[in-house]
Write a protein that holds these residues in place. Sequence first.
Motif, PDB file in Angstrom:
ATOM      1  N   VAL A   1      -7.607 -79.434   7.196  1.00  0.00           N
ATOM      2  CA  VAL A   1      -8.364 -80.639   6.861  1.00  0.00           C
ATOM      3  C   VAL A   1      -9.543 -80.242   5.980  1.00  0.00           C
ATOM      4  CG1 VAL A   1      -9.829 -82.486   7.760  1.00  0.00           C
ATOM      5  CG2 VAL A   1      -7.732 -81.892   8.953  1.00  0.00           C
ATOM      6  N   GLY A   2      -9.740 -80.973   4.882  1.00  0.00           N
ATOM      7  CA  GLY A   2     -10.830 -80.646   3.967  1.00  0.00           C
ATOM      8  C   GLY A   2     -11.499 -81.869   3.389  1.00  0.00           C
ATOM      9  N   ARG A   3     -12.574 -81.629   2.669  1.00  0.00           N
ATOM     10  CA  ARG A   3     -13.346 -82.678   2.013  1.00  0.00           C
ATOM     11  C   ARG A   3     -13.729 -82.206   0.621  1.00  0.00           C
ATOM     12  NH1 ARG A   3     -18.355 -84.697   0.656  1.00  0.00           N
ATOM     13  NH2 ARG A   3     -18.890 -86.789   1.384  1.00  0.00           N
ATOM     14  N   ARG A   4     -13.705 -83.135  -0.330  1.00  0.00           N
ATOM     15  CA  ARG A   4     -14.117 -82.820  -1.694  1.00  0.00           C
ATOM     16  C   ARG A   4     -15.633 -82.968  -1.813  1.00  0.00           C
ATOM     17  NH1 ARG A   4     -11.006 -83.937  -7.156  1.00  0.00           N
ATOM     18  NH2 ARG A   4     -12.623 -83.471  -8.694  1.00  0.00           N
TER      19      ARG A   4
ATOM     20  N   MET B   1     -10.175 -70.686  13.696  1.00  0.00           N
ATOM     21  CA  MET B   1     -10.087 -71.468  12.469  1.00  0.00           C
ATOM     22  C   MET B   1     -10.323 -70.554  11.274  1.00  0.00           C
ATOM     23  SD  MET B   1      -9.728 -74.446  13.957  1.00  0.00           S
ATOM     24  CE  MET B   1      -9.875 -75.600  12.587  1.00  0.00           C
ATOM     25  N   ARG B   2      -9.625 -70.841  10.177  1.00  0.00           N
ATOM     26  CA  ARG B   2      -9.892 -70.152   8.914  1.00  0.00           C
ATOM     27  C   ARG B   2     -10.625 -71.120   7.995  1.00  0.00           C
ATOM     28  NH1 ARG B   2      -5.243 -66.807   7.257  1.00  0.00           N
ATOM     29  NH2 ARG B   2      -4.073 -68.752   7.197  1.00  0.00           N
ATOM     30  N   ILE B   3     -11.676 -70.638   7.362  1.00  0.00           N
ATOM     31  CA  ILE B   3     -12.454 -71.447   6.417  1.00  0.00           C
ATOM     32  C   ILE B   3     -11.924 -71.174   5.011  1.00  0.00           C
ATOM     33  CG2 ILE B   3     -14.748 -72.020   5.578  1.00  0.00           C
ATOM     34  CD1 ILE B   3     -14.246 -72.512   8.603  1.00  0.00           C
ATOM     35  N   ASN B   4     -11.625 -72.244   4.267  1.00  0.00           N
ATOM     36  CA  ASN B   4     -11.089 -72.106   2.915  1.00  0.00           C
ATOM     37  C   ASN B   4     -11.918 -72.908   1.926  1.00  0.00           C
ATOM     38  OD1 ASN B   4      -8.667 -70.543   3.604  1.00  0.00           O
ATOM     39  ND2 ASN B   4      -7.972 -72.415   4.604  1.00  0.00           N
ATOM     40  N   LEU B   5     -12.044 -72.406   0.720  1.00  0.00           N
ATOM     41  CA  LEU B   5     -12.682 -73.129  -0.372  1.00  0.00           C
ATOM     42  C   LEU B   5     -11.787 -73.069  -1.596  1.00  0.00           C
ATOM     43  CD1 LEU B   5     -15.493 -72.046   1.254  1.00  0.00           C
ATOM     44  CD2 LEU B   5     -16.418 -73.391  -0.620  1.00  0.00           C
ATOM     45  N   TYR B   6     -11.695 -74.213  -2.285  1.00  0.00           N
ATOM     46  CA  TYR B   6     -10.813 -74.322  -3.440  1.00  0.00           C
ATOM     47  C   TYR B   6     -11.541 -74.980  -4.604  1.00  0.00           C
ATOM     48  CZ  TYR B   6      -7.298 -73.968   0.324  1.00  0.00           C
ATOM     49  OH  TYR B   6      -6.563 -73.587   1.417  1.00  0.00           O
ATOM     50  N   GLU B   7     -11.110 -74.625  -5.806  1.00  0.00           N
ATOM     51  CA  GLU B   7     -11.516 -75.382  -6.981  1.00  0.00           C
ATOM     52  C   GLU B   7     -10.787 -76.724  -6.910  1.00  0.00           C
ATOM     53  OE1 GLU B   7      -9.649 -74.624 -10.929  1.00  0.00           O
ATOM     54  OE2 GLU B   7     -11.646 -73.845 -11.411  1.00  0.00           O
ATOM     55  N   ALA B   8     -11.534 -77.824  -6.954  1.00  0.00           N
ATOM     56  CA  ALA B   8     -10.950 -79.137  -6.653  1.00  0.00           C
ATOM     57  C   ALA B   8      -9.837 -79.535  -7.625  1.00  0.00           C
ATOM     58  CB  ALA B   8     -12.048 -80.196  -6.646  1.00  0.00           C
ATOM     59  N   ARG B   9      -9.983 -79.235  -8.889  1.00  0.00           N
ATOM     60  CA  ARG B   9      -9.014 -79.700  -9.884  1.00  0.00           C
ATOM     61  C   ARG B   9      -7.666 -79.030  -9.725  1.00  0.00           C
ATOM     62  NH1 ARG B   9      -7.532 -77.988 -14.877  1.00  0.00           N
ATOM     63  NH2 ARG B   9      -9.062 -76.310 -14.792  1.00  0.00           N
ATOM     64  N   THR B  10      -7.653 -77.728  -9.409  1.00  0.00           N
ATOM     65  CA  THR B  10      -6.407 -76.968  -9.347  1.00  0.00           C
ATOM     66  C   THR B  10      -6.030 -76.532  -7.934  1.00  0.00           C
ATOM     67  OG1 THR B  10      -7.564 -74.866  -9.677  1.00  0.00           O
ATOM     68  CG2 THR B  10      -6.857 -76.057 -11.655  1.00  0.00           C
ATOM     69  N   MET B  11      -6.955 -76.678  -6.979  1.00  0.00           N
ATOM     70  CA  MET B  11      -6.808 -76.172  -5.609  1.00  0.00           C
ATOM     71  C   MET B  11      -6.585 -74.658  -5.608  1.00  0.00           C
ATOM     72  SD  MET B  11      -7.552 -78.684  -3.778  1.00  0.00           S
ATOM     73  CE  MET B  11      -7.152 -78.234  -2.110  1.00  0.00           C
TER      74      MET B  11
ATOM     75  N   LYS C   1     -18.073 -73.790 -10.371  1.00  0.00           N
ATOM     76  CA  LYS C   1     -18.587 -74.652 -11.425  1.00  0.00           C
ATOM     77  C   LYS C   1     -17.742 -75.920 -11.411  1.00  0.00           C
ATOM     78  CE  LYS C   1     -20.069 -74.760 -16.248  1.00  0.00           C
ATOM     79  NZ  LYS C   1     -20.185 -73.997 -17.503  1.00  0.00           N
ATOM     80  N   GLY C   2     -18.346 -77.014 -10.972  1.00  0.00           N
ATOM     81  CA  GLY C   2     -17.593 -78.248 -10.799  1.00  0.00           C
ATOM     82  C   GLY C   2     -17.258 -78.477  -9.337  1.00  0.00           C
ATOM     83  N   ASP C   3     -16.500 -79.516  -9.063  1.00  0.00           N
ATOM     84  CA  ASP C   3     -16.213 -79.930  -7.700  1.00  0.00           C
ATOM     85  C   ASP C   3     -15.373 -78.892  -6.950  1.00  0.00           C
ATOM     86  OD1 ASP C   3     -17.536 -82.162  -8.484  1.00  0.00           O
ATOM     87  OD2 ASP C   3     -15.796 -83.503  -8.434  1.00  0.00           O
ATOM     88  N   VAL C   4     -15.596 -78.832  -5.624  1.00  0.00           N
ATOM     89  CA  VAL C   4     -14.845 -77.930  -4.772  1.00  0.00           C
ATOM     90  C   VAL C   4     -14.322 -78.696  -3.549  1.00  0.00           C
ATOM     91  CG1 VAL C   4     -16.211 -75.939  -5.482  1.00  0.00           C
ATOM     92  CG2 VAL C   4     -16.837 -77.185  -3.410  1.00  0.00           C
ATOM     93  N   VAL C   5     -13.303 -78.144  -2.924  1.00  0.00           N
ATOM     94  CA  VAL C   5     -12.793 -78.654  -1.646  1.00  0.00           C
ATOM     95  C   VAL C   5     -13.019 -77.573  -0.609  1.00  0.00           C
ATOM     96  CG1 VAL C   5     -10.762 -79.355  -0.334  1.00  0.00           C
ATOM     97  CG2 VAL C   5     -11.067 -80.175  -2.677  1.00  0.00           C
ATOM     98  N   ALA C   6     -13.728 -77.910   0.471  1.00  0.00           N
ATOM     99  CA  ALA C   6     -13.940 -76.995   1.589  1.00  0.00           C
ATOM    100  C   ALA C   6     -13.127 -77.505   2.769  1.00  0.00           C
ATOM    101  CB  ALA C   6     -15.416 -76.913   1.947  1.00  0.00           C
ATOM    102  N   SER C   7     -12.509 -76.587   3.513  1.00  0.00           N
ATOM    103  CA  SER C   7     -11.607 -77.017   4.573  1.00  0.00           C
ATOM    104  C   SER C   7     -11.648 -76.071   5.763  1.00  0.00           C
ATOM    105  CB  SER C   7     -10.168 -77.100   4.049  1.00  0.00           C
ATOM    106  OG  SER C   7      -9.673 -75.800   3.801  1.00  0.00           O
TER     107      SER C   7
END
Length: 296
Positions: free
Chosen positions: A152-155, A181-191, A223-229
């Motif tokens: 589960v994540g949020r932008r 739990m594992r914490i993940n971070l992604y670049e929002a545009r490409t994941m 740089k730019g939006d991220v998704v944290a989950s």
Amino acid sequence: MSLLKFTLLTLVAYCLSLFFALAQTGPAPEPVSGRVQTADGQPLAYVSVGIPGTPVGTVSNEQGLFTLTLKPGNNPTDSVRFSLLGYHTLSLPLSALRGQRTLVLTEKAEQLAEVRVLATTNKTIGNRRIQTNMKTNLMIEGQPSQNLGSEVGRRFNLPNKTHLITQYRAYILSNFTSVTMRINLYEARTMRPLLTRNVYVTLPAKHNGWVDVDLEPYRIVAKGDVVASVQWVGSEGKGTYLALPILMPAMATHHYRYGSQNRWKTFRGMSTAMTLEFSRINDANTAPESNTVARQ
């Protein structure tokens, strides 16, 4: 369209996607089990195992052992993917996996960023509200082995500058003896993953509160939006729920995926109880550091 109407439609889509993720007809094939290890024979814990783009997935335990529960419609040509940060991804057809009980992942070098933080105050964005009428469940009751690896994540909408992510918080409810739990971070545009090392947190028995994760040592440059989950990768004891509060309507985007190798589902007008802290960094002083092998 009003925000309330849009949110109601989003909720319907969310419920339908969950239904179709679980729906199955006919007898299921026999589960597939095995062990994931390093080249020198050490067990690899919390490897994501699954058929890409489907809810068929799981996570290896601390001994590297896994059991993949299959669904009707799975066939021997389906590809099974094994992935873990710091290691090369391995893909095998299901037919080969049935005859190969031990899988080996090889280490992969990653570049870390050397950054210089500007003398600015850290900023925190996100949703701190926890008293809501809805929850989003990582664990689907009655099918825990099939849902292990759900996420589960949020932008987070960051200013269009280069930033160093310094802290992540999520409010999690659980009645297990313990949960990993594992914490993940992604670049929002490409994941695309932004972390180069695995970050794990362990929740104590019957946890009901915020989880604080210091991310500054990981030097996550965005740089730019991220998704944290948060991703459910392990638990002990019997439990009936593992959830996060959901706020609706909300001017935010919620992300969910059912299974460790599944596609992401996106739900607008929803927000999980998560916050992200960041600092501005000097772009001119951002450079790759020498190669470092990313380990768990």
